[in-house]
Design a protein around this motif. Structure first.
Motif, mmCIF file in Angstrom:
data_model
loop_
_atom_site.group_PDB
_atom_site.id
_atom_site.type_symbol
_atom_site.label_atom_id
_atom_site.label_comp_id
_atom_site.label_asym_id
_atom_site.label_seq_id
_atom_site.Cartn_x
_atom_site.Cartn_y
_atom_site.Cartn_z
ATOM 1 N N HIS A 76 -7.041 9.639 -15.621
ATOM 2 C CA HIS A 76 -8.060 8.934 -16.379
ATOM 3 C C HIS A 76 -8.359 7.590 -15.733
ATOM 4 O O HIS A 76 -7.455 6.857 -15.355
ATOM 5 N N GLU A 77 -9.624 7.239 -15.620
ATOM 6 C CA GLU A 77 -9.979 5.904 -15.174
ATOM 7 C C GLU A 77 -10.064 4.988 -16.383
ATOM 8 O O GLU A 77 -10.715 5.307 -17.369
ATOM 9 N N LEU A 78 -9.397 3.855 -16.311
ATOM 10 C CA LEU A 78 -9.423 2.904 -17.399
ATOM 11 C C LEU A 78 -10.695 2.072 -17.320
ATOM 12 O O LEU A 78 -11.262 1.885 -16.252
ATOM 13 N N PRO A 79 -11.178 1.570 -18.464
ATOM 14 C CA PRO A 79 -12.360 0.711 -18.435
ATOM 15 C C PRO A 79 -12.122 -0.482 -17.524
ATOM 16 O O PRO A 79 -11.000 -0.976 -17.392
ATOM 17 N N PRO A 80 -13.178 -0.965 -16.874
ATOM 18 C CA PRO A 80 -12.998 -2.058 -15.903
ATOM 19 C C PRO A 80 -12.299 -3.269 -16.489
ATOM 20 O O PRO A 80 -11.479 -3.894 -15.824
ATOM 21 N N GLU A 81 -12.611 -3.608 -17.767
ATOM 22 C CA GLU A 81 -11.997 -4.788 -18.335
ATOM 23 C C GLU A 81 -10.510 -4.600 -18.604
ATOM 24 O O GLU A 81 -9.802 -5.576 -18.866
ATOM 25 N N GLU A 82 -10.008 -3.367 -18.544
ATOM 26 C CA GLU A 82 -8.600 -3.109 -18.767
ATOM 27 C C GLU A 82 -7.882 -2.790 -17.465
ATOM 28 O O GLU A 82 -6.750 -2.350 -17.470
ATOM 29 N N SER A 83 -8.524 -2.969 -16.335
ATOM 30 C CA SER A 83 -7.983 -2.521 -15.057
ATOM 31 C C SER A 83 -7.868 -3.660 -14.059
ATOM 32 O O SER A 83 -8.585 -3.701 -13.060
ATOM 33 N N PRO A 84 -6.989 -4.615 -14.298
ATOM 34 C CA PRO A 84 -6.770 -5.650 -13.298
ATOM 35 C C PRO A 84 -6.162 -5.045 -12.042
ATOM 36 O O PRO A 84 -5.528 -3.998 -12.082
ATOM 37 N N ALA A 85 -6.391 -5.713 -10.918
ATOM 38 C CA ALA A 85 -5.845 -5.199 -9.664
ATOM 39 C C ALA A 85 -4.327 -5.102 -9.766
ATOM 40 O O ALA A 85 -3.661 -6.086 -10.083
ATOM 41 N N PRO A 86 -3.767 -3.903 -9.542
ATOM 42 C CA PRO A 86 -2.317 -3.761 -9.670
ATOM 43 C C PRO A 86 -1.586 -4.560 -8.607
ATOM 44 O O PRO A 86 -1.963 -4.561 -7.438
ATOM 45 N N SER A 87 -0.551 -5.256 -9.029
ATOM 46 C CA SER A 87 0.220 -6.048 -8.074
ATOM 47 C C SER A 87 1.615 -5.484 -7.866
ATOM 48 O O SER A 87 2.296 -5.892 -6.951
ATOM 49 N N LYS A 88 2.028 -4.559 -8.740
ATOM 50 C CA LYS A 88 3.408 -4.073 -8.671
ATOM 51 C C LYS A 88 3.520 -2.563 -8.479
ATOM 52 O O LYS A 88 4.624 -2.051 -8.321
ATOM 53 N N GLY A 89 2.415 -1.840 -8.533
ATOM 54 C CA GLY A 89 2.474 -0.395 -8.377
ATOM 55 C C GLY A 89 1.929 0.322 -9.588
ATOM 56 O O GLY A 89 1.542 -0.296 -10.581
ATOM 57 N N SER A 90 1.885 1.639 -9.535
ATOM 58 C CA SER A 90 1.315 2.453 -10.610
ATOM 59 C C SER A 90 2.372 3.376 -11.202
ATOM 60 O O SER A 90 3.335 3.758 -10.533
ATOM 61 N N ILE A 91 2.164 3.734 -12.465
ATOM 62 C CA ILE A 91 3.050 4.658 -13.186
ATOM 63 C C ILE A 91 2.199 5.740 -13.823
ATOM 64 O O ILE A 91 1.216 5.451 -14.510
ATOM 65 N N ARG A 92 2.603 6.995 -13.592
ATOM 66 C CA ARG A 92 1.857 8.146 -14.125
ATOM 67 C C ARG A 92 2.511 8.613 -15.427
ATOM 68 O O ARG A 92 3.662 9.045 -15.435
ATOM 69 N N ILE A 93 1.737 8.510 -16.516
ATOM 70 C CA ILE A 93 2.193 8.918 -17.846
ATOM 71 C C ILE A 93 1.549 10.255 -18.182
ATOM 72 O O ILE A 93 0.323 10.383 -18.153
ATOM 73 N N LEU A 94 2.361 11.236 -18.517
ATOM 74 C CA LEU A 94 1.856 12.553 -18.893
ATOM 75 C C LEU A 94 2.072 12.782 -20.377
ATOM 76 O O LEU A 94 3.195 12.702 -20.864
ATOM 77 N N GLN A 95 0.989 13.071 -21.103
ATOM 78 C CA GLN A 95 1.120 13.458 -22.504
ATOM 79 C C GLN A 95 1.045 14.977 -22.605
ATOM 80 O O GLN A 95 0.092 15.611 -22.145
ATOM 81 N N LEU A 96 2.071 15.557 -23.233
ATOM 82 C CA LEU A 96 2.146 17.000 -23.394
ATOM 83 C C LEU A 96 1.341 17.456 -24.611
ATOM 84 O O LEU A 96 1.524 16.940 -25.709
ATOM 85 N N TYR A 97 0.443 18.394 -24.380
ATOM 86 C CA TYR A 97 -0.287 19.105 -25.434
ATOM 87 C C TYR A 97 -0.982 18.183 -26.446
ATOM 88 O O TYR A 97 -0.854 18.370 -27.660
ATOM 89 N N PRO A 98 -1.751 17.190 -26.001
ATOM 90 C CA PRO A 98 -2.429 16.329 -26.971
ATOM 91 C C PRO A 98 -3.454 17.069 -27.823
ATOM 92 O O PRO A 98 -3.785 16.615 -28.922
ATOM 93 N N ARG A 99 -3.949 18.213 -27.347
ATOM 94 C CA ARG A 99 -4.918 18.970 -28.134
ATOM 95 C C ARG A 99 -4.284 19.565 -29.389
ATOM 96 O O ARG A 99 -4.902 19.593 -30.458
ATOM 97 N N ASP A 100 -3.037 20.025 -29.282
ATOM 98 C CA ASP A 100 -2.410 20.751 -30.381
ATOM 99 C C ASP A 100 -1.242 20.015 -31.018
ATOM 100 O O ASP A 100 -0.832 20.353 -32.129
ATOM 101 N N MET A 101 -0.690 19.025 -30.327
ATOM 102 C CA MET A 101 0.487 18.303 -30.828
ATOM 103 C C MET A 101 0.171 16.808 -30.822
ATOM 104 O O MET A 101 0.614 16.058 -29.952
ATOM 105 N N ASN A 102 -0.598 16.400 -31.819
ATOM 106 C CA ASN A 102 -1.072 15.016 -31.872
ATOM 107 C C ASN A 102 -1.381 14.684 -33.328
ATOM 108 O O ASN A 102 -2.529 14.534 -33.718
ATOM 109 N N ILE A 103 -0.332 14.593 -34.133
ATOM 110 C CA ILE A 103 -0.508 14.401 -35.566
ATOM 111 C C ILE A 103 0.020 13.023 -35.967
ATOM 112 O O ILE A 103 0.924 12.487 -35.324
ATOM 113 N N TYR A 104 -0.572 12.437 -36.984
ATOM 114 C CA TYR A 104 -0.142 11.120 -37.495
ATOM 115 C C TYR A 104 -0.149 10.044 -36.418
ATOM 116 O O TYR A 104 0.734 9.199 -36.357
ATOM 117 N N GLY A 105 -1.138 10.104 -35.531
ATOM 118 C CA GLY A 105 -1.307 9.028 -34.564
ATOM 119 C C GLY A 105 -0.415 9.070 -33.349
ATOM 120 O O GLY A 105 -0.283 8.054 -32.654
#
Length: 265
Positions: free
Chosen positions: A16-45
């Motif tokens: 996902h590309e983050l909105p420009p205002e939320e995307s400062p130039a990274p200075s320390k590296g990137s981290i990949r976050i994977l959400q499992l099954y957000p279509r079917d397992m995403n209840i109560y926020g």
């Protein structure tokens, strides 16, 4: 950023590309976050847990990359942190075969120390099995030494957990499945208010390697920054060797915790 509504066509959305205002130039590296099954397992926020991790990574000076994995998607490579939410029994039935097909991949990641947060329904399916109150058995992938039995009793309300690692954890539970821990796994903590895993032993959640499992929704992480930063620190240290913290804004988390602590059961 919100997940697609159930039943809509969906393509894997790696990177996902983050909105420009939320995307400062990274200075320390990137981290990949994977959400499992957000279509079917995403209840109560529960989707909010991934969003909190992304924002706190930015505050710490790292660039988050949010990925989704739904039934039928190709599983992405080079995942640094995994989160998964809860769902009704129907949602568990939708994902169960696909989850079993990914058991070896997820087990390898877990045993290698990948930090993971699994909530409610995925907590149950990371265990041995979930036996519904009608007697049918949904097999789990067995990463966690836990088993869950559906009951007629509904455990619902605000929860306060005393954790030896994370202090006081605040959240909200709503489940009829009751989970018991095996000898090879420790609880996340003990309940000071609320029920937790089941109605008999006063334990909530589970801890194994770098996995945090819990019944607490709300979503959980906005009110529990220490837990969020454990997941982030672990992911960063595994990838880069050291973690250089930033200065997160915890003002809203403090207010949320104060409000949640005052709410009755």
């Amino acid at each position: 950023m919100t997940p697609p509504p159930p039943g809509t066509p969906h393509e894997p959305t790696f990177g996902h590309e983050l909105p420009p205002e939320e995307s400062p130039a990274p200075s320390k590296g990137s981290i990949r976050i994977l959400q499992l099954y957000p279509r079917d397992m995403n209840i109560y926020g529960d989707w909010g847990n991934a969003l909190v991790l992304a924002q706190r990574l930015r505050w710490h000076g790292y660039a988050p990359e949010l990925l989704e994995y739904n039934v039928g998607d190709a599983f992405p490579a080079d995942v640094d942190l995994i989160v998964g939410g809860g769902g009704q029994d129907s949602g568990q039935l939708v994902i169960k075969d696909d989850l079993l097909s990914r058991a070896s991949t997820l087990t390898e990641l877990a045993e290698d120390g990948t930090p993971m947060l699994v909530i409610c329904g995925l907590y149950q399916l990371f265990g041995k099995f979930f036996k519904t109150r009608l007697g049918s058995v949904i097999p789990g992938i067995g990463i966690l030494d836990v088993e869950t039995h559906g009951t007629e009793e509904r455990l619902i309300g605000n929860v306060s957990v005393s954790s030896p690692e994370f202090g006081t954890i605040l959240g909200y539970e709503n489940h009829s499945g009751q989970t018991t821990l095996g000898p090879g796994i420790a609880p996340l903590g003990t309940t000071a208010k609320g029920t937790g895993n089941n109605s008999s032993d006063g334990q909530e959640g589970a801890r194994y390697r770098n996995i945090v499992a819990s019944y607490l929704h709300g979503s959980l992480l906005p009110k529990n920054p220490d837990l969020s930063d454990f997941l982030i620190r672990t992911a960063v240290e595994r990838k880069y060797g050291t973690f250089s913290p930033g200065q997160p804004d915890d003002s809203y988390a403090v207010l949320a915790r104060e409000h949640a602590a005052r709410r009755p059961r």
